[in-house]
Design an enzyme around this catalytic site. Structure first.
Site, PDB file in Angstrom:
ATOM      1  N   ASN A   1     -15.455  26.170  40.739  1.00 28.54           N
ATOM      2  CA  ASN A   1     -16.082  25.512  39.585  1.00 28.54           C
ATOM      3  C   ASN A   1     -16.650  24.171  40.049  1.00 28.54           C
ATOM      4  O   ASN A   1     -15.983  23.438  40.804  1.00 28.54           O
ATOM      5  CB  ASN A   1     -15.016  25.260  38.501  1.00 28.54           C
ATOM      6  CG  ASN A   1     -15.510  24.325  37.408  1.00 28.54           C
ATOM      7  OD1 ASN A   1     -16.316  24.704  36.566  1.00 28.54           O
ATOM      8  ND2 ASN A   1     -15.063  23.075  37.431  1.00 28.54           N
ATOM      9  N   GLU A   2     -17.852  23.865  39.628  1.00 31.63           N
ATOM     10  CA  GLU A   2     -18.494  22.588  39.985  1.00 31.63           C
ATOM     11  C   GLU A   2     -18.206  22.235  41.448  1.00 31.63           C
ATOM     12  O   GLU A   2     -17.675  21.166  41.772  1.00 31.63           O
ATOM     13  CB  GLU A   2     -18.079  21.470  39.021  1.00 31.63           C
ATOM     14  CG  GLU A   2     -18.525  21.785  37.598  1.00 31.63           C
ATOM     15  CD  GLU A   2     -18.485  20.611  36.607  1.00 31.63           C
ATOM     16  OE1 GLU A   2     -17.894  19.569  36.917  1.00 31.63           O
ATOM     17  OE2 GLU A   2     -19.065  20.768  35.513  1.00 31.63           O
TER      18      GLU A   2
ATOM     19  N   GLU B   1      -9.228  25.340  29.025  1.00 33.20           N
ATOM     20  CA  GLU B   1      -8.747  24.744  30.274  1.00 33.20           C
ATOM     21  C   GLU B   1      -7.369  24.125  30.055  1.00 33.20           C
ATOM     22  O   GLU B   1      -7.017  23.741  28.931  1.00 33.20           O
ATOM     23  CB  GLU B   1      -9.756  23.660  30.710  1.00 33.20           C
ATOM     24  CG  GLU B   1      -9.375  22.976  32.014  1.00 33.20           C
ATOM     25  CD  GLU B   1     -10.518  22.171  32.635  1.00 33.20           C
ATOM     26  OE1 GLU B   1     -11.570  21.991  31.980  1.00 33.20           O
ATOM     27  OE2 GLU B   1     -10.343  21.704  33.785  1.00 33.20           O
TER      28      GLU B   1
ATOM     29  N   GLN C   1     -14.816  22.942  24.467  1.00 37.30           N
ATOM     30  CA  GLN C   1     -13.861  23.987  24.768  1.00 37.30           C
ATOM     31  C   GLN C   1     -13.325  24.517  23.442  1.00 37.30           C
ATOM     32  O   GLN C   1     -13.618  23.942  22.397  1.00 37.30           O
ATOM     33  CB  GLN C   1     -12.754  23.448  25.648  1.00 37.30           C
ATOM     34  CG  GLN C   1     -13.259  22.939  27.001  1.00 37.30           C
ATOM     35  CD  GLN C   1     -12.133  22.687  28.011  1.00 37.30           C
ATOM     36  OE1 GLN C   1     -10.968  22.930  27.750  1.00 37.30           O
ATOM     37  NE2 GLN C   1     -12.524  22.173  29.175  1.00 37.30           N
TER      38      GLN C   1
ATOM     39  N   TYR D   1     -24.012  19.319  29.545  1.00 34.71           N
ATOM     40  CA  TYR D   1     -23.373  18.776  28.341  1.00 34.71           C
ATOM     41  C   TYR D   1     -24.360  17.904  27.582  1.00 34.71           C
ATOM     42  O   TYR D   1     -25.234  17.269  28.187  1.00 34.71           O
ATOM     43  CB  TYR D   1     -22.151  17.932  28.726  1.00 34.71           C
ATOM     44  CG  TYR D   1     -20.943  18.773  29.093  1.00 34.71           C
ATOM     45  CD1 TYR D   1     -20.124  19.294  28.109  1.00 34.71           C
ATOM     46  CD2 TYR D   1     -20.634  19.046  30.425  1.00 34.71           C
ATOM     47  CE1 TYR D   1     -19.016  20.067  28.420  1.00 34.71           C
ATOM     48  CE2 TYR D   1     -19.527  19.822  30.749  1.00 34.71           C
ATOM     49  CZ  TYR D   1     -18.722  20.331  29.741  1.00 34.71           C
ATOM     50  OH  TYR D   1     -17.627  21.105  30.051  1.00 34.71           O
TER      51      TYR D   1
ATOM     52  N   GLU E   1     -20.457  26.143  30.824  1.00 38.68           N
ATOM     53  CA  GLU E   1     -19.959  24.934  30.139  1.00 38.68           C
ATOM     54  C   GLU E   1     -21.124  24.286  29.414  1.00 38.68           C
ATOM     55  O   GLU E   1     -22.133  23.950  30.038  1.00 38.68           O
ATOM     56  CB  GLU E   1     -19.327  23.952  31.126  1.00 38.68           C
ATOM     57  CG  GLU E   1     -17.984  24.443  31.647  1.00 38.68           C
ATOM     58  CD  GLU E   1     -17.241  23.423  32.510  1.00 38.68           C
ATOM     59  OE1 GLU E   1     -17.426  22.202  32.309  1.00 38.68           O
ATOM     60  OE2 GLU E   1     -16.481  23.871  33.394  1.00 38.68           O
TER      61      GLU E   1
HETATM   62  O1  AHR Z   1     -14.922  20.647  30.258  1.00 31.07           O
HETATM   63  C1  AHR Z   1     -14.418  19.513  30.885  1.00 31.07           C
HETATM   64  C2  AHR Z   1     -14.804  19.423  32.345  1.00 31.07           C
HETATM   65  O2  AHR Z   1     -16.181  19.245  32.455  1.00 31.07           O
HETATM   66  C3  AHR Z   1     -14.538  20.630  33.193  1.00 31.07           C
HETATM   67  O3  AHR Z   1     -13.230  20.659  33.660  1.00 31.07           O
HETATM   68  C4  AHR Z   1     -15.495  20.456  34.333  1.00 31.07           C
HETATM   69  O4  AHR Z   1     -15.893  21.685  34.894  1.00 31.07           O
HETATM   70  C5  AHR Z   1     -16.651  19.693  33.710  1.00 31.07           C
HETATM   71  O5  AHR Z   1     -17.013  18.616  34.477  1.00 31.07           O
END
Ligand code: AHR
Length: 517
Positions: free
Chosen positions: A197-198, A50, A370, A266, A321
């Site tokens: 995205n999101e 990103e 990432q 995450y 992600e």
């Molecule tokens: O990876 C960091 C961020 O986490 C991304 O930009 C977003 O999609 C997520 O909230």
């Protein structure tokens, strides 16, 4: 009375001794050589880059005039390291950034490109010097499939349709002519496209019902005619356990318009207090492992929702992600999400990749967040220096599963106990590749105990076994710019292979990959 006491004492002694014996009993892993088992898509081993912090600028891209060896401005050491991983795909340009990105800002002569403010990540100025051509040429050099995230939040339908035409159309058209003017004759033929995205958050704070309609509209105008089999469209998916989101998408988007539904999860213990990247205590480690294990439950439950609407499994689950997220490294910009990478991250990588492999019938792509200098990165850079993290080494050890056929397995994991809570200590996956080599990847997250497993591989007619291990003295250990090779995979020999049965002792917090043929 004395006699009774003696018997009781001996009984206690016997019982505690037998408990020890039982605790040390090896865990039996059973392989089921199922002919219909799915192939583990290589795309599960995907990455994400990103415009965030030092991922693109000062990470991948140092500029054409840099003294750091580069290919069109992208560091050669990074290109080589990612090639070594057999990187199958790379997602770009975000993340949250994607819904602020106007791709036309990043084409044409660099001196004419407008600047924008990267509002999501540190409020820094983005000069658009790294754009579509840089990214797609990089993917070509890597031999990786590009996965472009389209701007739905602040972009428009025409803008995204034009991006598809610019990258994919061979004939004469306004967009393909513009591409040629900018120096690229042949299209890149981009297959993977994310539609926002999101969308429930940084992508526009939409409700699932509204987004499903918006998705249909965008998908309608994205032409797949130039890609064999059509383009592969991915809907912005749920966060964690938002099963309603997945349900609404599956129910309201026709399958002909939808190839993948995303999911983001995450490993974060508390969004308002994520804890340190290196100096974490055992409790924090345990909580991280709990969050990481949750991936298995989330996939299982999202898949159950998908199964209701798509029992033939035509729509894929795309975990685009995932990874560990901690407080930023002290002294760094909070908006840049720079963190170190320890043996805890090796555990997260080993566990999540095993989980994805074992769900290979529905999970067809995943993207670690990432690739460089951001979150659970595989590569960290400091000016001309570059290091590979423990996560890199796990990805490299596990690459043997790419496009191999899953061997489903079952076992009752011993427990990793912390105070009065416990988690499965072991996670394992297995596959057989095109050359008939079987690979077993095993992660023991227990911070203190070794665990022994036995696996009957008689049916596989195996003659030779070899292995690699990633381990270290402490969970907080990591590779640094001063000590770049503190943690690297080593030859692993602590197994026995007798009468077709493998017995493997897996040390605490270690990752092992065995090759058997
Ligand atoms: O990876 C960091 C961020 O986490 C991304 O930009 C977003 O999609 C997520 O909230």
């Amino acid at each position: 009375m004395r006699y009774f006491k003696l018997i009781t004492n001996s009984l206690v002694l016997f019982l505690s001794f037998s408990t020890v014996l039982i605790a040390q009993e090896p865990t039996k892993v059973t392989l089921s050589l199922d002919k219909d088992a799915p192939v583990i898509s290589k795309h599960i081993y995907g990455h994400f880059a990103e415009h965030l912090g030092r991922c693109i600028y000062e990470g991948f891209y140092v500029g054409e005039n840099s003294t750091i060896p580069n290919s069109d401005g992208v560091r050669k050491d990074i290109i080589n390291a990612l090639k070594e991983l057999n990187i199958p795909n790379l997602r770009w340009p975000g993340g949250c950034f994607a819904d602020t990105y106007h791709w036309m800002d990043g084409i044409g002569p660099k001196e004419d490109r407008p600047t924008i403010v990267n509002t999501w990540w540190g409020g820094v100025t983005e000069d658009n010097s790294f754009g579509t051509h840089n990214f797609l040429n990089l993917c070509e050099e890597l031999g990786a499939e590009p996965y472009l995230s389209g701007n739905v939040g602040s972009g428009g339908v025409q803008e995204l349709a034009d991006w598809v035409q610019y990258t994919n159309f061979k004939g004469k058209s306004p967009m393909s002519d513009l591409r040629r003017e900018n120096g690229r004759e042949e299209p890149w033929t981009v297959k993977y496209w994310g539609i926002g995205n999101e969308a429930w958050g940084c992508g526009g704070n939409m409700r699932a019902e509204y987004y499903a309609d918006i998705y249909r509209k965008y998908a309608t105008f994205m032409s797949g005619a130039d890609v064999e089999g059509g383009i592969y469209k991915i809907a912005s998916g749920a966060s964690d356990d938002d099963y309603h989101w997945t349900e609404v998408l599956m129910k309201n988007i026709p399958k002909s318009m939808l190839q993948g539904v995303a999911l983001h999860h995450y490993t974060v213990i508390d969004w308002s207090n994520k804890g340190p990247d290196i100096d974490f205590d055992e409790e924090t480690y345990f909580r991280s492992m709990q969050e990481s294990w949750l991936m298995d439950e989330l996939i299982t439950k999202h898949v159950a929702v998908m199964d209701k609407y798509d029992e033939k499994k035509e729509v894929d689950l795309i975990v685009d992600e995932w990874g560990g997220w901690y407080d930023v490294e002290e002294g760094t910009n909070p908006g840049f999400l720079y963190q170190q990478n320890t043996m805890r991250d090796a555990m997260i990588a080993g566990m999540n990749l095993n989980i994805f492999n074992n769900h290979a019938d529905r999970v067809k792509m995943a993207n670690l967040a990432q690739a460089v200098n951001v979150l659970q990165a595989v590569i960290l850079t400091d000016e001309e220096k570059m290091i590979l993290t423990p996560t890199y080494h796990v990805m490299n050890m596990y690459k043997v599963h790419q496009d191999a056929t899953l061997i489903p397995l079952s076992f009752n994991s011993p427990e990793y106990t912390f105070k009065d809570e416990s988690l499965p200590a072991l996670n394992i996956s297995a596959s057989v590749d095109k050359n008939n080599k079987t690979h077993l990847s095993m992660t023991n997250i227990d911070s203190k105990k070794e665990h022994v497993v036995t696996i009957d591989v008689n049916e596989l007619k195996i003659k030779n076994v070899s292995g690699e291990i990633l381990s270290s003295d402490s969970l907080q250990d990591h590779n640094s710019f001063n000590e770049p090779n503190k943690i690297t995979p080593k030859n692993f020999k602590d197994f026995k292979f007798k009468k077709g049965v493998l017995e493997v002792a897996i040390p605490p917090f270690s990752v092992i990959v065995l090759e058997a043929q």
